[in-house]
Structures are given as C-alpha cells and as structure tokens.
Design an enzyme around this catalytic site. Structure first.
Site, PDB file in Angstrom:
ATOM      1  N   SER A 194       0.828  -1.206   0.000  1.00  0.00           N
ATOM      2  CA  SER A 194       0.000   0.000   0.000  1.00  0.00           C
ATOM      3  C   SER A 194       0.863   1.257   0.000  1.00  0.00           C
ATOM      4  O   SER A 194       1.623   1.489  -0.927  1.00  0.00           O
ATOM      5  CB  SER A 194      -0.957  -0.034   1.200  1.00  0.00           C
ATOM      6  OG  SER A 194      -1.881   1.028   1.126  1.00  0.00           O
ATOM      7  N   HIS A 230      -8.119  -0.019  -0.570  1.00  0.00           N
ATOM      8  CA  HIS A 230      -7.953  -1.141  -1.503  1.00  0.00           C
ATOM      9  C   HIS A 230      -9.252  -1.775  -1.954  1.00  0.00           C
ATOM     10  O   HIS A 230      -9.381  -2.989  -2.044  1.00  0.00           O
ATOM     11  CB  HIS A 230      -6.986  -2.174  -0.913  1.00  0.00           C
ATOM     12  CG  HIS A 230      -5.709  -1.544  -0.487  1.00  0.00           C
ATOM     13  ND1 HIS A 230      -4.931  -0.813  -1.354  1.00  0.00           N
ATOM     14  CD2 HIS A 230      -5.106  -1.454   0.716  1.00  0.00           C
ATOM     15  CE1 HIS A 230      -3.898  -0.321  -0.700  1.00  0.00           C
ATOM     16  NE2 HIS A 230      -3.985  -0.686   0.550  1.00  0.00           N
TER      17      HIS A 230
END
Length: 306
Positions: free
Chosen positions: A84, A190
């Site tokens: 991430s 996400h």
C-alpha cells in the site's frame, strides 16, 4: 540469490517511530520537513497518528530513511516492494520518484482518503479462512464491503462500512475463523470505494516526473515487476483502490531468487508474513537489528551471486 527491501503499510505505525530512527537519519527527516513545510517529527505522536495523513507520511519517511542509511554503507537490494503506502517508499528507493515529490503526494493521498470517509468505514483482518470462503461471505453481505488485502493463504483483509464488516466478521467467526479483528484504519482502503480519490490523486500525479526504476520494483497489486514509468505512475496513484496481493508479491520475489527479505521500519509485521514464503531464506527487520548485522547479510547475498 537476491535481496528485497520490503516497506510496510498502514497499520504498522508506532508512536514515536520517527524519533526512534538512528541519528544518522536526521538529514532525511530535515529533507522531508522542508518538502512538507512542517516538522515531520510532530507527526508521530499518539494524537497526530489519529490522522491518516500523518500515518502515511510517517511510514514513507521512516522507510526511506532506513533504506538510505543501509544503502550508504551496504550493497543496494536487488528488488523493492511496498504494501500500500509502502509502495511510495519503494519507488523512491528504486530511484523512480524524488523524495520531495513523494512527500507531497503522500500528504495529498492521506488527505483525500481521510476526506472521502471521515467515519463509519475501515478495515478488518480475517484469519483462518481461505479466500474463496471469505469472498462468499462478502457476496452474501448487505452493505458495502470488499476484499482488500491478500496477505497469506489464510490471512485476508476486508474493507467497507463498519456495519457490513461486523456482519462478515460475525459469520467468519461462526465458520471457526481464527480471528476477525477490526484494524486501526479509518478508511476503507484497496477497494472500489476509493476510486474517486484515486482519480484525484492521479490528476496531480500527472505533473510529477517519474523515471525507470534503477532497482527492480515489484507491484504490491499485480505482484509483478514494473519497469515503465507510466505503468509505475498508474500503480502508485491507484493502489489505494486496488486489492493488494502481498502474498503473491512475496512468492514472485522468492521465485525470482530472492533469499534475503529486509523489512524497513517501522515494525516487523511484514517479516511474519515473509517467513511463510521464504522457507529457505533469511527474513530480518531493520527495527531491532544491528546495522552491522544487516550490512553483513546484504554483503553475503552479493558475494553469493558472484
């Protein structure tokens, strides 16, 4: 054999994480403060870390500072990868993205994500169930909830509204999940819920220079190397709204000959995941390790490839 620098994502943050860095990292902290226009050392307090923006900036700065310290005395890694927000540190260390640009982009990224979902949403980790089972629970759930992270075969993360996640977590426990734990995340990362802020970030990203990676960059979303600067731009700008396949990324690294996994600060969350994949390799975290030990391991990998 090769080495990998792995950069952690949100959830790995620690109070005082920037203050705990070695004194040799002071130049990196100053550079980040200059780019940001504020003292980054004010961002790692317990109060400050309630902000998504502060968390993401601290993770970027800590990762780059630790990597730069290692690379000033040791051979560079063969690969970099970030989970991430960790992808931004990976891109900086790969030589693709200027650190000052990364600092400004990450500040904006955190603000956009935080503004999109100020409350009522987040992420939940589910342990002990396979992906097919979790996806079935998600399909049956009412309300917005999605698969977000594939951290291991039986360690998955979902994202969505608090109510929908609570329902999925309850059903997961009924199926004997080892755990279903709400994470310290205030945004549903996400998944498609963040597509709009991702596009806003991409618009700003369009004016930032990116270069071909000098160190091989592995995408945490596709689990594949990225060489083209425009593909890297897309990977970084949109990773907030795409599923993270960290397990696949680690497997790709291992299949490509990586046998030394070095987790950059803060913490050792990624090291625990890596040990499941690097059965015949070495997994070590920067935090808690001696610099001379890390140096010896990196030099050993170089000597073994000759």
């Amino acid at each position: 054999m090769s080495s990998l620098f792995a950069f952690p994502g949100q959830g790995a943050q620690q109070v005082g994480m920037l203050h705990q860095l070695p004194t040799e990292c002071s130049a990196c902290l100053l550079e980040a403060s200059d780019a940001l226009g504020e003292d980054v050392l004010a961002l790692d307090s317990a109060e400050a870390l309630k902000s998504t923006r502060a968390v993401q900036l601290c993770l970027l700065v800590a990762g780059v500072a630790g990597a730069r310290l290692l690379m000033a005395r040791s051979p560079a890694p063969d690969y970099v990868a970030g989970l991430s927000i960790g992808a931004y540190a990976a891109a900086v260390v790969a030589g693709s993205l200027d650190f000052a640009d990364a600092v400004r982009l990450v500040a904006l990224r955190g603000e956009l994500m935080q503004r999109a979902y100020p409350q009522g949403y987040g992420m939940t980790a589910i342990l002990g169930l396979d992906q097919a089972t979790v996806e079935r629970l998600l399909a049956e759930a009412e309300g917005p909830v999605y698969l977000a992270n594939i951290n291991a075969d039986n360690q998955l993360v979902i994202a969505g509204s608090d109510a929908a996640m609570a329902t999925v977590a309850e059903r997961a426990r009924a199926l004997s999940a080892g755990a279903a734990k709400r994470l310290a995340m205030s945004v549903p990362s996400h998944c498609t819920l963040l597509e709009t802020p991702a596009r806003e970030l991409a618009d700003v990203f369009a004016g930032v220079e990116l270069r071909r990676p000098a160190i091989r960059y592995l995408s945490g979303t596709t689990a594949r190397p990225v060489f083209d600067p425009e593909r890297l731009r897309d990977d970084l700008a949109f990773n907030m709204c795409r599923v993270i396949d960290w397990h696949g990324t680690l497997r790709t690294a291992y299949e490509r000959g990586v046998r030394l996994h070095v987790e950059l600060p803060p913490g050792a969350v990624l090291s625990g995941l890596a040990r499941r994949v690097f059965e015949q390799g070495t997994v070590v975290a920067f935090q808690g390790a001696r610099l001379d030990t890390l140096d010896a391991l990196l030099r050993q990998e170089v000597s073994q490839t000759r």
